[in-house]
Design an enzyme around this catalytic site. Structure first.
Site, PDB file in Angstrom:
ATOM      1  N   ARG A  38     -10.752  -9.185 -19.110  1.00 42.87           N
ATOM      2  CA  ARG A  38     -10.299 -10.574 -18.987  1.00 42.87           C
ATOM      3  C   ARG A  38     -11.292 -11.352 -18.149  1.00 42.87           C
ATOM      4  NH1 ARG A  38      -4.568 -11.975 -16.319  1.00 42.87           N
ATOM      5  NH2 ARG A  38      -5.663 -11.547 -14.382  1.00 42.87           N
ATOM      6  N   ARG A  90       6.463 -17.776  -9.808  1.00 41.13           N
ATOM      7  CA  ARG A  90       6.632 -16.326  -9.865  1.00 41.13           C
ATOM      8  C   ARG A  90       6.589 -15.636  -8.509  1.00 41.13           C
ATOM      9  NH1 ARG A  90       1.083 -14.475 -13.093  1.00 41.13           N
ATOM     10  NH2 ARG A  90       1.046 -12.568 -11.914  1.00 41.13           N
ATOM     11  N   ARG A 130      -8.159  -6.801 -15.179  1.00 41.02           N
ATOM     12  CA  ARG A 130      -8.202  -8.032 -14.379  1.00 41.02           C
ATOM     13  C   ARG A 130      -9.458  -7.954 -13.523  1.00 41.02           C
ATOM     14  NH1 ARG A 130      -2.304  -6.639 -13.495  1.00 41.02           N
ATOM     15  NH2 ARG A 130      -1.068  -8.396 -14.235  1.00 41.02           N
ATOM     16  N   CYS A 187       1.109  -7.658 -22.097  1.00 50.57           N
ATOM     17  CA  CYS A 187       0.525  -7.009 -20.925  1.00 50.57           C
ATOM     18  C   CYS A 187       1.161  -7.492 -19.620  1.00 50.57           C
ATOM     19  CB  CYS A 187      -0.987  -7.201 -20.881  1.00 50.57           C
ATOM     20  SG  CYS A 187      -1.467  -8.925 -20.751  1.00 50.57           S
ATOM     21  N   ASN A 200       4.249 -12.488 -17.223  1.00 55.17           N
ATOM     22  CA  ASN A 200       4.365 -12.899 -15.818  1.00 55.17           C
ATOM     23  C   ASN A 200       4.210 -14.413 -15.710  1.00 55.17           C
ATOM     24  OD1 ASN A 200       4.300 -10.166 -15.583  1.00 55.17           O
ATOM     25  ND2 ASN A 200       2.272 -10.056 -14.650  1.00 55.17           N
ATOM     26  N   ASP A 201       3.187 -14.920 -16.388  1.00 60.20           N
ATOM     27  CA  ASP A 201       2.978 -16.366 -16.363  1.00 60.20           C
ATOM     28  C   ASP A 201       3.827 -17.091 -17.391  1.00 60.20           C
ATOM     29  OD1 ASP A 201       1.179 -17.154 -14.286  1.00 60.20           O
ATOM     30  OD2 ASP A 201      -0.310 -15.895 -15.273  1.00 60.20           O
ATOM     31  N   GLU A 207       0.280 -17.176 -22.400  1.00 65.82           N
ATOM     32  CA  GLU A 207       1.063 -17.287 -21.167  1.00 65.82           C
ATOM     33  C   GLU A 207       1.408 -18.729 -20.806  1.00 65.82           C
ATOM     34  OE1 GLU A 207      -1.140 -15.054 -18.215  1.00 65.82           O
ATOM     35  OE2 GLU A 207      -3.045 -15.952 -18.778  1.00 65.82           O
ATOM     36  N   HIS A 254       0.825  -1.214   0.000  1.00 68.83           N
ATOM     37  CA  HIS A 254       0.000   0.000   0.000  1.00 68.83           C
ATOM     38  C   HIS A 254       0.850   1.250   0.000  1.00 68.83           C
ATOM     39  CE1 HIS A 254      -2.958  -2.843   0.598  1.00 68.83           C
ATOM     40  NE2 HIS A 254      -2.835  -2.992   1.898  1.00 68.83           N
TER      41      HIS A 254
HETATM   42  C1  PEP Z   1       0.650 -12.212 -16.983  1.00 68.74           C
HETATM   43  O1  PEP Z   1       0.623 -13.395 -16.631  1.00 68.74           O
HETATM   44  O2  PEP Z   1       1.634 -11.666 -17.531  1.00 68.74           O
HETATM   45  C2  PEP Z   1      -0.517 -11.354 -16.747  1.00 68.74           C
HETATM   46  C3  PEP Z   1      -0.559 -10.116 -17.208  1.00 68.74           C
HETATM   47  O3  PEP Z   1      -1.528 -11.885 -15.993  1.00 68.74           O
HETATM   48  P1  PEP Z   1      -1.526 -11.952 -14.388  1.00 68.74           P
HETATM   49  O4  PEP Z   1      -0.322 -11.189 -13.915  1.00 68.74           O
HETATM   50  O5  PEP Z   1      -2.808 -11.338 -13.967  1.00 68.74           O
HETATM   51  O6  PEP Z   1      -1.461 -13.416 -14.148  1.00 68.74           O
HETATM   52 MG    MG Z   2      -1.244 -14.315 -16.100  1.00 70.97          MG
END
Ligand code: PEP
Ligand code: MG
Length: 590
Positions: free
Chosen positions: A339, A472, A303, A509, A461-462, A438, A196
């Site tokens: 999404r 992660r 999201r 993204c 990210n995934d 992903e 935060h």
């Molecule tokens: C990702 O996986 O890169 C993504 C944008 O989705 P999230 O971070 O919500 O899993």
């Molecule tokens: Mg993801």
């Protein structure tokens, strides 16, 4: 040289910029909890009454903090709402009551026991969102303990001159009590980049370094500090030379920050005339305003998990629709990629019953969960379809691993459309369908998937997690989580090629898209759109404008020849310093 000598502490840079000034220590040590056995049930009932009074008083404080939210903090009311939910959670309040009666122990001790049990449950879930909830549970507990022990709530409101706030931890309720005009910087023991304090500091462009572990024990009020929120450094009692260097750096940074913000609303066209769409990732409808103010040209990723994480009951289709419609309308012509639910795996929700799984990241998550729980999925799709009558709405499916999943999802979407149509409900004629790339298998069959959808968005990210087999959120392997790993670059490259061969745009993204140091390479690899946390947009747009895509196409080909992430990193550091000396050179401001 100051009397106490210069000392440097390394933490996590949570909000960029340089602050130089005196420390104001917020003396907030955890409340000492002592064990006190009770004589009988009469005493236990008195103790339960004392607990209830403390819970109620804490609730009143939170409601007052929520009502007192300063302008610009509207987006964060939900954090206080989460605190209120925690306060009412039976795991905490009812369990404490039960423990007082069953074990005949004082309220403080019973509360600590109940909270330890709740934390043990939370800790099994390795999701960053849930971890941040643990910090919230701790915060709320401290507030209740303070009321139980009759201790003063906080010294925070007493800031009456410009200072750098140093604290063990800060919550939104704390920061809403502060007159932020006096706050030059934030420095805390606790917290990570999504805490935060980080969110608040970024929203108010106040430099911040968090996660310093013991800084509140090392600093006393009045110490002179330099806070380098970009590098994650705090220098206590700097000597003349350091101070001088940081004053220069501060001036350069402020000039740079003004410049990029002033240009945030200009389109992101490269120096050789390629226009790149730069969009924002959001998690709440309320974030649309600030995303636009940072220059977002649309919402590349909405999201929608919040509805399922924040409340005990499932959201109704009506609730989802109202929310999606609001986002579509607020965008004023910009598009939003909504999404569908990405829950399950390590993202847990109080409103959705999930079985425990041995390997949740590979389990019933995201689209797999929705294809199983079709009623819940259909409510989302109907809400999205209905919202499409009010703006440029698109749908994006997470964690698609192959064509069959995409076709099934599209089939359900078609059923929802037919049902709504039969009832005469207004909808856009066409709802573009995108997928998140992903999962490595989706990369391998990207050419096949491209035939059945309108756009790709790479979720790094995934994708990094699944392709490098790196959890992660596991700190033990965090050093192996490498966006510049040759495997990741090859995958991005091949997804772009597959998308372009089928004439569909390819976006990114994941966090990588908002990393200014990665952006030229991403453009060289051919990405058409980038979506990121809104705060990163001004910097990213500025880099896009200085990028020559022809040059970076050649450099990307070279980057793809390296064998290791370290080699790619060294190559990128060299090329970035050469082509963007003001931003990435040794004299760079940020
Ligand atoms: C990702 O996986 O890169 C993504 C944008 O989705 P999230 O971070 O919500 O899993
Ligand atoms: Mg993801």
């Amino acid at each position: 040289m100051s009397a106490r000598g210069e000392k440097t502490f390394k933490g996590v840079g949570a909000s960029p910029g340089i602050a130089i000034g005196r420390a104001l220590l917020v003396p907030r040590h955890p409340v000492q909890v002592n064990y006190r056995p009770l004589a009988d049930t009469t005493e236990a009932e008195a103790e339960v009454a004392r607990l209830k009074a403390a819970l109620e008083a804490t609730g009143k404080d939170l409601i007052a903090a929520r009502q007192g939210l300063a302008e610009g903090f509207g987006d964060y009311a939900y954090i206080i709402d989460a605190h209120l939910l925690i306060l009412k959670d039976r795991l905490i309040s009812q369990r404490t009551e039960d423990l007082i009666r069953a074990k005949l122990i004082n309220a403080e001790w019973a509360l600590s026991d109940a909270v330890d049990e709740a934390k043990a449950l939370f800790k099994k879930i390795k999701d960053e969102y849930i971890r941040s909830r643990i910090a919230d549970v701790e915060y709320v507990t401290q507030q209740v303990l303070r009321h139980l022990s009759g201790q003063e709530q906080s010294a925070i409101a007493q800031i009456r001159e410009k200072a750098i706030v140093v604290a063990h931890d800060l919550s939104p309720a704390d920061t809403t009590q502060m007159d932020l005009d006096w706050v030059m910087g934030f420095v805390t023991d606790m917290g990570g980049p999504t805490s935060h304090t980080a969110i608040m500091a970024q929203a108010k462009t106040i430099p911040a370094v968090v996660g310093l572990e013991r800084i509140s024990a090392e600093v006393v009020s009045g110490d002179f500090l330099v806070v380098d929120g970009s590098a994650g450094l705090v220098i206590v009692n700097p000597d003349e030379e350091t101070l001088h260097a940081y004053r220069d750096k501060q001036e350069a940074y402020e000039l740079y920050a003004q410049e990029i913000l002033a240009q945030a609303h200009l389109p992101a066209s490269t120096s050789d005339g390629v226009t790149v769409r730069v969009e924002a990732n959001i998690e709440l409808a309320e974030e649309v305003g600030s995303a636009l103010s940072y220059g977002a040209e649309g919402i590349g990723l909405y999201r929608t998990e919040f509805f399922y994480l924040s409340q005990k009951t499932l959201p109704s289709q009506e609730e989802l629709f109202e929310n999606f419609r609001t986002v579509a309308q607020r965008l004023d012509g910009g598009s939003v990629n909504i999404r569908t639910l990405d829950i399950g795996g390590d993202k847990f929700a109080s409103s959705v019953k999930l079985d425990s799984e041995n390997n949740p990241a590979l389990g019933l998550r995201a689209i797999r969960f929705c294809l199983k729980e079709q009623d819940l999925f259909k409510d989302q799709l109907r809400a999205i379809l209905r919202a499409s009558a009010f703006g440029r709405v698109r749908v994006i499916f997470p964690l698609i691993s192959g064509v069959d999943e995409l076709l099934q999802a599209k089939e359900i979407l078609a059923q929802c459309r037919a049902e709504l149509q039969a009832r005469g409900v207004a909808m856009a004629n066409r709802l573009p369908v995108g997928i998140m790339i992903e999962v490595p298998s989706a990369v391998a069959v990207a050419d096949l998937l491209a035939r059945h959808c309108d756009f790709f968005s790479i979720g790094t990210n995934d994708l990094i997690q699944y392709s490098l087999a790196i959890d992660r959120v596991n700190e033990q392997v965090a050093h192996l989580y490498q966006p510049l790993h040759p495997a990741v670059l090859r995958m991005v490259h091949s997804v772009v090629q597959a998308g372009h061969a089928a004439a569909i745009p390819v976006a990114m993204c994941g966090e990588m898209a908002g990393d200014p140091g990665a952006v030229p390479l991403l453009l060289g690899l051919g990405l058409d759109q980038l979506s990121m946390t809104a705060l990163a947009i001004p910097r990213v747009k500025q880099i896009v404008r200085q990028t020559d895509t022809q040059l970076w196409r050649r450099l990307a080909v070279e980057a793809l020849t390296f064998s290791t992430a370290a080699e790619v990193k060294a190559f990128m550091a060299r090329e970035l310093a050469r082509h963007y000396p003001r931003i990435f050179g040794s004299q760079a401001a940020a």
